[in-house]
Design a protein around this motif. Structure first.
Motif, PDB file in Angstrom:
ATOM      1  N   PHE A 163       0.844  -1.190   0.000  1.00 38.84           N
ATOM      2  CA  PHE A 163       0.000   0.000   0.000  1.00 38.84           C
ATOM      3  C   PHE A 163       0.883   1.245   0.000  1.00 38.84           C
ATOM      4  O   PHE A 163       1.879   1.312   0.725  1.00 38.84           O
ATOM      5  CB  PHE A 163      -0.892   0.032   1.243  1.00 38.84           C
ATOM      6  CG  PHE A 163      -1.734  -1.201   1.447  1.00 38.84           C
ATOM      7  CD1 PHE A 163      -3.039  -1.258   0.983  1.00 38.84           C
ATOM      8  CD2 PHE A 163      -1.210  -2.308   2.108  1.00 38.84           C
ATOM      9  CE1 PHE A 163      -3.812  -2.400   1.176  1.00 38.84           C
ATOM     10  CE2 PHE A 163      -1.981  -3.451   2.309  1.00 38.84           C
ATOM     11  CZ  PHE A 163      -3.283  -3.488   1.844  1.00 38.84           C
ATOM     12  N   GLY A 164       0.512   2.237  -0.792  1.00 36.84           N
ATOM     13  CA  GLY A 164       1.263   3.481  -0.800  1.00 36.84           C
ATOM     14  C   GLY A 164       0.496   4.580  -1.496  1.00 36.84           C
ATOM     15  O   GLY A 164      -0.513   4.345  -2.168  1.00 36.84           O
ATOM     16  N   ARG A 205      10.796   2.936   3.749  1.00 34.94           N
ATOM     17  CA  ARG A 205      11.090   4.320   3.366  1.00 34.94           C
ATOM     18  C   ARG A 205      12.358   4.329   2.513  1.00 34.94           C
ATOM     19  O   ARG A 205      13.471   4.407   3.049  1.00 34.94           O
ATOM     20  CB  ARG A 205      11.271   5.199   4.600  1.00 34.94           C
ATOM     21  CG  ARG A 205      10.007   5.360   5.442  1.00 34.94           C
ATOM     22  CD  ARG A 205      10.243   6.254   6.647  1.00 34.94           C
ATOM     23  NE  ARG A 205       9.047   6.442   7.444  1.00 34.94           N
ATOM     24  CZ  ARG A 205       8.133   7.397   7.238  1.00 34.94           C
ATOM     25  NH1 ARG A 205       8.329   8.264   6.245  1.00 34.94           N
ATOM     26  NH2 ARG A 205       7.075   7.491   8.015  1.00 34.94           N
ATOM     27  N   PRO A 206      12.227   4.242   1.183  1.00 33.95           N
ATOM     28  CA  PRO A 206      13.406   4.215   0.314  1.00 33.95           C
ATOM     29  C   PRO A 206      14.226   5.495   0.448  1.00 33.95           C
ATOM     30  O   PRO A 206      13.684   6.577   0.696  1.00 33.95           O
ATOM     31  CB  PRO A 206      12.800   4.102  -1.088  1.00 33.95           C
ATOM     32  CG  PRO A 206      11.430   3.539  -0.869  1.00 33.95           C
ATOM     33  CD  PRO A 206      10.975   4.116   0.435  1.00 33.95           C
ATOM     34  N   LYS A 207      15.537   5.363   0.288  1.00 31.84           N
ATOM     35  CA  LYS A 207      16.428   6.516   0.331  1.00 31.84           C
ATOM     36  C   LYS A 207      16.608   7.051  -1.090  1.00 31.84           C
ATOM     37  O   LYS A 207      17.135   6.337  -1.958  1.00 31.84           O
ATOM     38  CB  LYS A 207      17.774   6.124   0.935  1.00 31.84           C
ATOM     39  CG  LYS A 207      17.674   5.670   2.390  1.00 31.84           C
ATOM     40  CD  LYS A 207      19.042   5.289   2.951  1.00 31.84           C
ATOM     41  CE  LYS A 207      18.926   4.858   4.402  1.00 31.84           C
ATOM     42  NZ  LYS A 207      20.248   4.461   4.968  1.00 31.84           N
ATOM     43  N   ILE A 263      18.190   5.348  -4.627  1.00 29.45           N
ATOM     44  CA  ILE A 263      17.340   5.082  -5.786  1.00 29.45           C
ATOM     45  C   ILE A 263      17.896   5.767  -7.028  1.00 29.45           C
ATOM     46  O   ILE A 263      17.946   5.180  -8.118  1.00 29.45           O
ATOM     47  CB  ILE A 263      15.898   5.554  -5.524  1.00 29.45           C
ATOM     48  CG1 ILE A 263      15.282   4.778  -4.358  1.00 29.45           C
ATOM     49  CG2 ILE A 263      15.048   5.419  -6.774  1.00 29.45           C
ATOM     50  CD1 ILE A 263      15.173   3.298  -4.592  1.00 29.45           C
ATOM     51  N   ILE A 264      18.340   7.009  -6.874  1.00 27.51           N
ATOM     52  CA  ILE A 264      18.908   7.739  -8.007  1.00 27.51           C
ATOM     53  C   ILE A 264      20.172   7.043  -8.506  1.00 27.51           C
ATOM     54  O   ILE A 264      20.380   6.882  -9.709  1.00 27.51           O
ATOM     55  CB  ILE A 264      19.210   9.195  -7.601  1.00 27.51           C
ATOM     56  CG1 ILE A 264      17.893   9.956  -7.382  1.00 27.51           C
ATOM     57  CG2 ILE A 264      20.059   9.890  -8.669  1.00 27.51           C
ATOM     58  CD1 ILE A 264      18.087  11.348  -6.837  1.00 27.51           C
ATOM     59  N   VAL A 288      10.543   5.846  -4.999  1.00 27.47           N
ATOM     60  CA  VAL A 288      10.930   6.617  -3.814  1.00 27.47           C
ATOM     61  C   VAL A 288       9.794   6.763  -2.808  1.00 27.47           C
ATOM     62  O   VAL A 288       9.994   7.332  -1.732  1.00 27.47           O
ATOM     63  CB  VAL A 288      11.446   8.018  -4.219  1.00 27.47           C
ATOM     64  CG1 VAL A 288      12.662   7.900  -5.115  1.00 27.47           C
ATOM     65  CG2 VAL A 288      10.353   8.834  -4.899  1.00 27.47           C
ATOM     66  N   ALA A 289       8.615   6.255  -3.127  1.00 23.11           N
ATOM     67  CA  ALA A 289       7.463   6.451  -2.250  1.00 23.11           C
ATOM     68  C   ALA A 289       7.536   5.573  -1.001  1.00 23.11           C
ATOM     69  O   ALA A 289       7.919   4.399  -1.067  1.00 23.11           O
ATOM     70  CB  ALA A 289       6.178   6.148  -3.015  1.00 23.11           C
TER      71      ALA A 289
END
Length: 216
Positions: free
Chosen positions: A142-143, A177-179, A183-184, A208-209
């Motif tokens: 869920f997001g 909680r992705p950093k 991710i970049i 990134v969500a």
């Protein structure tokens, strides 16, 4: 001069503008996933608190008596004007994204949208139900995120992604909680000029969500 535009015009700001690859509207979000007794998803209860700039624009539109707040009659008019917003966001699943074992779960339009205005912020409260019965089995994620990056949703605390119902007792849950920096770094190949001109061509906002992962 006080603007005379309706909330429809204001809410259309929520609609994504593909040429702009950064947020223009900010939401402090909360949701609770409610489980039914048969082990399926009953509903998702959303609370969206908008940033002061966007909230101020709504206040200008509906504060007819100019007392710097929205009274019950003004909020009633605001809720009526939120119907076009509700219909427009249907194509984006109301920014509320659910997957069951990797498959997207489509949501029905919310039956009602409740509005309040307090401490300089507009808050919308609404519930979403899956279009089809979705059982909590395997991995359900869920997001909330806008695929165009025009609107940014943030969860201040892990408890803002909640579950409700006895069925969740058999499940494990975690908030991810992705950093963004990581991710970049992992997706350099997709961060080209095309991304900044057409964010719909990427899944960066999904990567990134913040999300809630439930294993049952």
């Amino acid at each position: 001069m006080k603007r005379r535009s309706t909330l429809l015009a204001t809410m259309l700001l929520l609609l994504p503008v593909p040429a702009l690859a950064h947020p223009h509207i900010f939401i402090d979000a909360k949701f609770a996933v409610v489980g039914a007794s048969d082990g399926s998803i009953s509903e998702l209860r959303n609370i969206w608190r908008f940033d002061e700039v966007f909230s101020s624009s709504v206040l200008l539109d509906f504060d007819k008596n100019e007392d710097l707040t929205l009274d019950p009659s003004e909020l009633k008019a605001e809720r009526r004007s939120a119907i076009p917003w509700r219909n427009s966001l249907a194509q984006y699943n109301y920014y509320t994204n659910v997957t069951s074992n990797g498959k997207t779960v489509a949501m029905a339009k919310p039956e009602t949208v409740q509005a309040s205005y307090q401490d300089g912020a507009l808050t919308l409260t609404f519930s979403l139900k899956p279009l089809q019965k979705t059982v909590l089995k395997g991995t359900t994620i869920f997001g909330i995120y806008d695929p165009t990056l025009y609107t940014a949703g943030d969860f201040a605390a892990d408890t803002d992604l909640a579950v409700s119902g006895d069925e969740f007792a058999r499940c494990k849950r975690k908030v991810v909680r992705p950093k963004p920096d990581e991710i970049i770094a992992q997706n350099q190949a997709t961060l080209t000029s095309l991304f900044f001109n057409d964010p719909m061509g990427t899944n960066f906002s999904q990567l990134v969500a913040t999300r809630l992962e439930v294993q049952c």
